[in-house]
Motif scaffolding. Structure first.
Motif, short mmCIF file in Angstrom:
data_model
loop_
_atom_site.label_atom_id
_atom_site.label_comp_id
_atom_site.label_asym_id
_atom_site.label_seq_id
_atom_site.Cartn_x
_atom_site.Cartn_y
_atom_site.Cartn_z
N GLN A 132 -10.18 -8.88 -10.10
CA GLN A 132 -8.83 -9.07 -10.89
C GLN A 132 -8.13 -7.72 -10.67
O GLN A 132 -8.35 -6.54 -10.66
CB GLN A 132 -8.94 -9.34 -12.41
N ILE A 133 -6.80 -7.89 -10.42
CA ILE A 133 -5.89 -6.61 -10.36
C ILE A 133 -5.52 -6.16 -11.78
O ILE A 133 -5.12 -7.07 -12.62
CB ILE A 133 -4.48 -7.09 -9.65
N ARG A 134 -6.03 -4.79 -11.78
CA ARG A 134 -5.69 -4.02 -13.06
C ARG A 134 -4.06 -4.01 -13.49
O ARG A 134 -3.28 -4.14 -12.70
CB ARG A 134 -6.27 -2.64 -13.12
N ALA A 135 -4.06 -3.82 -14.58
CA ALA A 135 -2.48 -3.91 -15.18
C ALA A 135 -1.66 -2.66 -14.39
O ALA A 135 -0.76 -2.89 -13.93
CB ALA A 135 -2.36 -3.81 -16.60
N TYR A 136 -2.23 -1.69 -14.48
CA TYR A 136 -1.74 -0.60 -13.84
C TYR A 136 -1.74 -0.31 -12.38
O TYR A 136 -1.15 0.20 -11.73
CB TYR A 136 -2.38 0.86 -14.18
N ASP A 137 -2.28 -1.24 -11.63
CA ASP A 137 -2.34 -1.69 -10.22
C ASP A 137 -1.35 -2.84 -10.05
O ASP A 137 -0.90 -3.27 -8.85
CB ASP A 137 -3.37 -1.85 -9.58
N ASN A 138 -0.60 -3.40 -11.14
CA ASN A 138 0.25 -4.45 -10.89
C ASN A 138 1.67 -3.90 -11.13
O ASN A 138 2.54 -4.95 -11.43
CB ASN A 138 -0.26 -5.64 -11.72
N VAL A 139 2.09 -2.93 -11.09
CA VAL A 139 3.48 -2.35 -11.38
C VAL A 139 4.29 -2.69 -10.05
O VAL A 139 3.93 -2.33 -8.85
CB VAL A 139 3.65 -0.78 -11.67
N PRO A 140 5.20 -3.59 -10.03
CA PRO A 140 6.16 -3.71 -8.96
C PRO A 140 6.47 -2.71 -8.20
O PRO A 140 7.00 -1.64 -8.45
CB PRO A 140 7.56 -4.61 -9.57
N VAL A 141 6.00 -2.84 -6.74
CA VAL A 141 6.63 -1.78 -5.79
C VAL A 141 5.56 -0.65 -5.68
O VAL A 141 4.83 -0.22 -4.99
CB VAL A 141 8.13 -1.50 -5.90
N LEU A 142 5.68 0.04 -7.08
CA LEU A 142 5.19 1.39 -7.28
C LEU A 142 3.64 1.52 -6.90
O LEU A 142 3.19 2.16 -6.27
CB LEU A 142 5.62 2.01 -8.44
N SER A 143 2.95 0.36 -7.45
CA SER A 143 1.68 0.29 -7.42
C SER A 143 1.27 0.03 -5.66
O SER A 143 0.00 0.69 -5.44
CB SER A 143 1.04 -0.96 -8.06
N TRP A 144 1.98 -0.79 -5.19
CA TRP A 144 1.57 -0.72 -3.79
C TRP A 144 1.80 0.19 -2.95
O TRP A 144 1.17 0.63 -2.06
CB TRP A 144 2.65 -2.11 -3.18
N LEU A 145 2.82 0.98 -3.37
CA LEU A 145 3.08 2.47 -2.73
C LEU A 145 1.79 3.49 -2.97
O LEU A 145 1.53 4.19 -2.10
CB LEU A 145 4.20 3.07 -2.99
N LEU A 146 1.57 3.44 -4.24
CA LEU A 146 0.41 4.36 -4.59
C LEU A 146 -1.13 3.90 -3.95
O LEU A 146 -1.76 4.92 -3.83
CB LEU A 146 0.27 4.51 -6.20
N LEU A 147 -1.14 2.75 -3.58
CA LEU A 147 -2.45 2.40 -3.47
C LEU A 147 -2.28 2.31 -1.86
O LEU A 147 -3.32 1.69 -1.18
CB LEU A 147 -2.72 0.89 -3.77
N ARG A 148 -1.13 2.63 -1.29
CA ARG A 148 -1.07 2.58 0.30
C ARG A 148 -1.29 1.28 0.67
O ARG A 148 -1.78 0.93 1.96
CB ARG A 148 -1.59 3.75 0.72
N GLY A 149 -0.58 0.16 0.00
CA GLY A 149 -1.02 -0.92 0.38
C GLY A 149 -2.39 -1.59 0.74
O GLY A 149 -2.53 -2.55 1.59
N ARG A 150 -3.21 -1.11 -0.03
CA ARG A 150 -4.67 -1.67 -0.10
C ARG A 150 -5.20 -1.84 -1.49
O ARG A 150 -4.82 -1.28 -2.56
CB ARG A 150 -5.68 -0.62 0.86
N CYS A 151 -6.23 -2.90 -1.28
CA CYS A 151 -6.73 -3.05 -2.94
C CYS A 151 -7.80 -1.76 -3.27
O CYS A 151 -8.47 -1.40 -2.33
CB CYS A 151 -7.74 -4.33 -2.36
N ARG A 152 -7.60 -1.62 -4.55
CA ARG A 152 -8.41 -0.49 -5.01
C ARG A 152 -9.85 -0.70 -4.64
O ARG A 152 -10.69 0.31 -4.72
CB ARG A 152 -8.08 -0.45 -6.69
N ASP A 153 -10.35 -2.01 -4.85
CA ASP A 153 -11.69 -2.27 -5.01
C ASP A 153 -12.48 -2.47 -3.45
O ASP A 153 -13.49 -1.94 -3.34
CB ASP A 153 -11.96 -3.39 -5.61
N CYS A 154 -11.72 -3.05 -2.67
CA CYS A 154 -12.46 -3.30 -1.34
C CYS A 154 -11.42 -2.73 -0.39
O CYS A 154 -11.76 -2.72 0.88
CB CYS A 154 -12.34 -4.73 -1.12
#
Length: 251
Positions: free
Chosen positions: A46-68
């Protein structure tokens, strides 16, 4: 005041864009768009709430899943950003509350319609029907004097594309016909500009495909018309009435 309104519309559009990603993904699969948390399609965490912020989360995660660390499609932040731009655009150009709300209803529906038509070559009734009902309700409540024009425009746009859909059902689907009617209910007379833009751009795209693949190859290529109608709808929203006024003054 207007800059603040535009900024607010853009911020809210980002949130709505995130939901529209869910609609475009789940609706064709027949799963609920309201129940269940979003998850990574690769590892199913499941995607965490803080990883589901529009646009910003994708940029911070560099376009990758935090878990895998599986890549997350660029489409998700792009859809969120486009929705934000469309909402801001409506807020910037609307001359009345009715035009603003009808514009928001229209562009919000056009985003998942475009995505689903591109992916699955169909436009779900589950989007067009509620949008048509919402457009009629909003128009009647906020601008009753203009409702007759919008109803006529919706019926005319529907009828205009119904003919080719009957003659060539392999070239024009009923989903496109219904979408044209919805555009008329939201736009009124400027829907004529929207349909014209869709037909011209679609014809140009067809010509490009024919040039690349040949006429026979182009005939075997399925081109969804919904995205062209969506583009036409946005153009009509922005410039439809001025173009009609200019045409009437000229002729």
């Amino acid at each position: 005041m207007l800059p603040m309104l535009i900024a607010f519309a853009a911020a809210f559009g980002l949130l709505i864009g995130s939901f529209l990603n869910v609609v475009a993904y789940r609706l064709p699969a027949g799963t609920s768009v309201a129940a269940g948390r979003s998850e990574c399609p690769s590892c199913h965490h499941q995607i965490r709430a803080y990883d589901n912020v529009p646009v910003l989360s994708w940029l911070l995660l560099r376009g990758r899943c935090r878990d895998c660390a599986a890549p997350i499609s660029r489409r998700y932040p792009l859809v969120e950003a486009v929705t934000a731009v469309l909402w801001a655009l409506v807020a910037a150009i609307a001359d009345s509350t009715a035009q603003a709300v009808l514009g928001i209803v229209m562009v919000t529906a056009l985003v998942p319609i475009t995505l689903i038509d591109l992916d699955h070559r169909r436009i779900p009734n589950a989007i067009t029907l509620p949008t048509a009902i919402a457009a009629i309700a909003v128009g009647t409540a906020l601008d009753p004097s203009g409702q007759v024009e919008r109803l006529i425009a919706g019926a005319a746009a529907f009828a205009f594309l119904l003919v080719p859909a009957i003659v060539r059902p392999d070239g024009m689907g009923m989903g496109d016909v219904k979408l044209a009617g919805v555009l008329g209910l939201c736009l009124g007379a400027p829907v004529a500009v929207g349909i014209l833009v869709a037909l011209v751009v679609g014809s140009v795209a067809g010509a490009v495909i024919a040039a690349r693949k040949g006429v026979a190859g182009a005939r075997r290529t399925t081109i969804p018309f919904g995205p062209y109608l969506a583009l036409g709808g946005v153009v009509a929203l922005v410039a439809g009435q001025p173009l009609i006024d200019a045409y009437v003054k000229t002729f």
